[in-house]
Design an enzyme around this catalytic site. Structure first.
Site, PDB file in Angstrom:
ATOM      1  N   THR A 110      -5.447   2.062  -4.427  1.00  0.00           N
ATOM      2  CA  THR A 110      -4.905   3.209  -3.709  1.00  0.00           C
ATOM      3  C   THR A 110      -5.831   4.374  -3.999  1.00  0.00           C
ATOM      4  OG1 THR A 110      -2.621   2.426  -3.809  1.00  0.00           O
ATOM      5  CG2 THR A 110      -2.951   4.781  -3.457  1.00  0.00           C
ATOM      6  N   LYS A 185      -1.029   4.088   3.469  1.00  0.00           N
ATOM      7  CA  LYS A 185      -0.457   4.051   2.116  1.00  0.00           C
ATOM      8  C   LYS A 185       0.051   5.434   1.722  1.00  0.00           C
ATOM      9  CE  LYS A 185       0.709   2.506  -1.956  1.00  0.00           C
ATOM     10  NZ  LYS A 185      -0.177   1.842  -2.917  1.00  0.00           N
TER      11      LYS A 185
END
Length: 300
Positions: A110, A185
């Site tokens: 991420t 995300k």
């Protein structure tokens, strides 16, 4: 067979793959690849963790990302942040230096959309392919092979790697071009921040009102308020248990990426910014490694 986005994929034919980063997510993800029949070489900054993985799962380990990536069809990565990602990708010992022309680098970190685009551009100059593919589902999803993977990639590249990712994905979706996986995300983390704060306030309110919250949550969990967080985190929130799960430190890292991107694109995120401040308070209480559901500790 697994349904991945709008296609059903058979188990991938065996590939030579590399996996960089054996943290709480990467370790089981690499294990699923080995069990799916792929030839896996792993790299981890702490070599003892890589040795443990090889002992448990088979495969081989390498001393550098470059060595791990040598000869691999697909190189996968799951590290901490933008700088960690650059450190395993770029430079003389980085993965790009060892990858063969046409190989695909899949990044499960991420990270920012900017670093995804940066590395994609660099990959192109070297005849390589790049996919940003952050995951959702946490440690349990990684261990059970039930992750949701959000991909930014050219369509042909996505179609090529999706059967490999099926080893640990319950759903794998191409969102758009490179960078869009990371942006998706961020949307996920915005949703989580608001849901966890709302659930925390609801539980704290119900407790103050003298309700049996186990009964209340069991009832409303069958209606419109139901969520993954309510199903999986409300029992431990009621018990005051937070020594597991997705750490507050990691959530703050993710929310910093979100808020930085919002500054660039002009999005207004008042609730997300406020929840980020609440997580800072949890950190100051010593809850850096508590699960994100620990927001409720500020309300009791």
């Amino acid at each position: 067979m697994r349904q991945i986005a709008d296609k059903t994929y058979a188990a991938s034919t065996p590939h030579k793959v590399a996996f960089l980063g054996l943290g709480v997510m990467g370790y089981p993800m690499a294990g699923h690849l080995a069990r799916a029949g792929h030839t896996v070489c792993v790299y981890n900054r702490d070599a003892s963790k890589a040795q443990q993985w090889v002992t448990q799962c088979g495969g081989t380990m390498a001393a550098t990302p470059r060595e791990a990536a040598a000869g691999a069809d697909v190189v996968l990565c799951c590290v901490g942040n933008d700088d960690d990602l650059r450190s395993v990708v770029l430079g003389a010992d980085g993965a790009f230096a060892g990858m063969q022309a046409g190989a695909v680098f899949v990044d499960h970190t991420t990270a920012s959309a900017a670093v995804a685009r940066e590395l994609y551009a660099q990959a192109k100059t070297q005849g390589l392919q790049f996919v940003d593919a952050p995951v959702s589902g946490g440690q349990a999803g990684a261990e059970n092979g039930q992750l949701t993977v959000l991909c930014g990639a050219e369509q042909a590249v996505f179609d090529r790697v999706a059967p490999v990712l099926a080893a640990y994905a319950k759903a794998c979706t191409r969102i758009g071009e490179v960078g869009s996986g990371q942006l998706a995300k961020m949307v996920n983390q915005i949703c989580l921040a608001g849901m966890i704060q709302g659930l925390s306030e609801a539980i704290a309110f119900g407790e103050k009102a003298g309700l049996d919250m186990e009964t209340v949550l069991g009832a409303i969990g069958k209606g419109a308020a139901q969520s993954w967080q309510m199903d999986h985190r409300s029992p431990t929130m009621l018990q005051g248990k937070f020594d597991f799960g997705f750490a507050v430190d990691w959530m703050r890292k993710d929310l910093a990426i979100v808020l930085d991107e919002a500054q660039r694109n002009g999005a207004k995120l008042p609730v997300t910014a406020l929840v980020d401040q609440f997580y800072a308070e949890v950190q100051n209480k010593g809850g850096q490694r508590w699960d994100t559901s620990s927001l409720i500790t500020l309300l009791r």
